[in-house]
Design a protein around this motif. Sequence first.
Motif, mmCIF file in Angstrom:
data_model
loop_
_atom_site.group_PDB
_atom_site.id
_atom_site.type_symbol
_atom_site.label_atom_id
_atom_site.label_comp_id
_atom_site.label_asym_id
_atom_site.label_seq_id
_atom_site.Cartn_x
_atom_site.Cartn_y
_atom_site.Cartn_z
ATOM 1 N N LEU A 138 -7.282 -1.249 2.840
ATOM 2 C CA LEU A 138 -6.832 0.025 2.682
ATOM 3 C C LEU A 138 -7.840 1.155 2.641
ATOM 4 O O LEU A 138 -7.593 2.134 3.597
ATOM 5 C CB LEU A 138 -5.741 0.250 1.425
ATOM 6 C CG LEU A 138 -5.531 1.753 1.011
ATOM 7 C CD1 LEU A 138 -4.341 1.863 2.236
ATOM 8 C CD2 LEU A 138 -4.498 1.595 -0.362
ATOM 9 N N HIS A 191 0.980 -1.202 0.003
ATOM 10 C CA HIS A 191 0.014 -0.015 0.128
ATOM 11 C C HIS A 191 0.758 1.254 0.140
ATOM 12 O O HIS A 191 0.518 2.310 -0.665
ATOM 13 C CB HIS A 191 -0.895 -0.001 1.052
ATOM 14 C CG HIS A 191 -2.074 -1.129 1.307
ATOM 15 N ND1 HIS A 191 -2.612 -1.495 0.200
ATOM 16 C CD2 HIS A 191 -2.572 -1.685 2.299
ATOM 17 C CE1 HIS A 191 -3.307 -2.604 0.500
ATOM 18 N NE2 HIS A 191 -3.196 -2.591 1.992
ATOM 19 N N TYR A 208 -0.640 2.645 5.578
ATOM 20 C CA TYR A 208 0.613 2.570 4.865
ATOM 21 C C TYR A 208 1.532 3.625 5.625
ATOM 22 O O TYR A 208 1.110 4.159 6.648
ATOM 23 C CB TYR A 208 0.249 3.206 3.547
ATOM 24 C CG TYR A 208 -0.560 4.532 3.580
ATOM 25 C CD1 TYR A 208 -1.978 4.586 3.582
ATOM 26 C CD2 TYR A 208 -0.041 5.660 3.487
ATOM 27 C CE1 TYR A 208 -2.767 5.699 3.577
ATOM 28 C CE2 TYR A 208 -0.742 6.736 3.585
ATOM 29 C CZ TYR A 208 -2.125 6.840 3.900
ATOM 30 O OH TYR A 208 -2.521 8.012 3.712
#
Lengths: 260, 334
Positions: free
Chosen positions: B116, B59, B123
């Motif tokens: 995500l 990510h 991230y």
Amino acid sequence: MATAARDPAARQAALFEFLVRVGDNALILGHRVSEWCGHSPALEEDIALSNTALDLIGQTQLWLGLAGEVEGKGRSADDLAYLRDGYDFRNILLVERPNGDFGRTLMRQFLFDAWHYLLLKALKGSSDQRIAEIAEKAFKEVSYHLDRSRDLIIRLGDGTAESHRRMQEALDEHWPFTGEMFTSDALDAELVEAGIIPAPQGLKTGWDEIVAEALTEGTLKKPADGYMHKGGRRGVHTEHLGFILTEMQFLQRAYPGATW
Amino acid sequence: MYAQMVKTDAARVRSLEEMEPHERAFQERIDAGQKIEPKEWMPEGYRKTLVRQISQHAHSEIVGQLPEGNWITRAPTLERKAILLAKVQDEAGHGLYLYCAAETLGISRDQMYEQLHSGKAKYSSIFNYPTLTWADIGAIGWLVDGAAIMNQVPLQRCSYGPYARAMVRICKEESFHQRQGYDALMRMVKGTPAQKAMVQDALNRWWWPSLMMFGPSDDASVHSAQSMAWKIKQNSNDELRQKFVDQTVPQAKYLGLTIPDPDLKWNEEKGGHDFGEPDWEEFFNVIAGNGPCNAERLDARKKAWSDGAWFRDGLTAHAEKVADRRAAAKIAAE
């Protein structure tokens, strides 16, 4: 011996003009494509788009580099890219059109690639060795661009009802900007006669074939050839170009003479 | 790198004697330096930890395209533009290898994207800082990629085969990224006073967030101890941070820049630099979603995904049509 009798300065000016036309197409389309960075619909597309933009910027360096050399006034590819205003840009209007949705970006790419491919293929046989060499390298890259954009046009045209609708709309919208690729003027004629470039109108049949085949396979309907917009090849652009240049040239304009 | 504070589900690290026979055999293979491959048995905690770490890493590569992509259209020369395009393309490629490595652990790329987009997966904190000037692009190469290399080089020896192998290729490309960043800054500090000031300003803003990339001290963390026992992690956060500072200080000096840390000084005794403590409150805020660009970064990724749904659906529909046509043609031929 009509060619030998020509004025060398006129030949040089025509050659510069041609190189800037082909270089500006690569530069402006490369700019547009790079605007997608990180925002595309799939990771593989992010990679393909940055790859395409990178190829186009690489080609820009070669074409504008040679343009500066031919001009002989000490201007580099960067000088030409970063220090000219819009009226000195010679790209066709199609490549400066905004990205729109991903379908519009792909359709613009396909319509351009089909032409770019044929142009470079012809330029590989240019009587000017420098042009033939650049075309040789660029042709390999652009063959891949065309494979990719053609494949996606077909798959999305013949995909879902929505993807079909979007691709058809993109095609209809861009179509009136395709005619400019096949226009020519006295500068082209000068170079055609010397065997340096192919006649622009001569590429139309091949382009029609590539496009018609892909559209048919993608179940898309070729728009009628109506009014065609033009002007970019002589420096008369859409309002979009000014904003592209404002963004692209910012650092060179804000810090004159700085090296980066 | 780009994985910070990866949890392991472990309450404490167990000894070999406490383990069930298959788990013990697994641990003994790791201790012997053997690689674990996708289809082999592994403890659920090991699998989950790797999924968290590798997906967080992937990510980060993908979100990391955004701050750099922000300057592609404004790059000052054609060469710098081409270099930046190549770098961002590499990063998307890294994301791709890493998603593939994570997929070998039984999670799909779409599931990872979902995590995500929902905020469940993180991230790296670093990509929530803005790129305000062209010097920031150089600073990211120099500092952010420099810190990433520090973290990723040991990961080439990670116990999980696909992750370790992905890292070998990634490390090669990262070192090119770092060099191009440093080279861009070198050119600028040798340029006009305004260019040099731009570089110093970038260092002032990127220094502390770069140190935070290693995460807070984890000497007392059970998750780190477990990750180390599994050889997913090889060094403590503080060790890597120290190494990074020691490597970077002379580079800053060579550029004629001042590192924005009044406590920074050489410590002869330890053979390394002493340096100040990053603002961990800021770090935890950025991790919690309050960094300067968190909302924009995540929104950009979510928008790319949702705007692109028709594109992905179109390709899937076409692939199905082609398969159906082939099947029909086969039947007709029989």
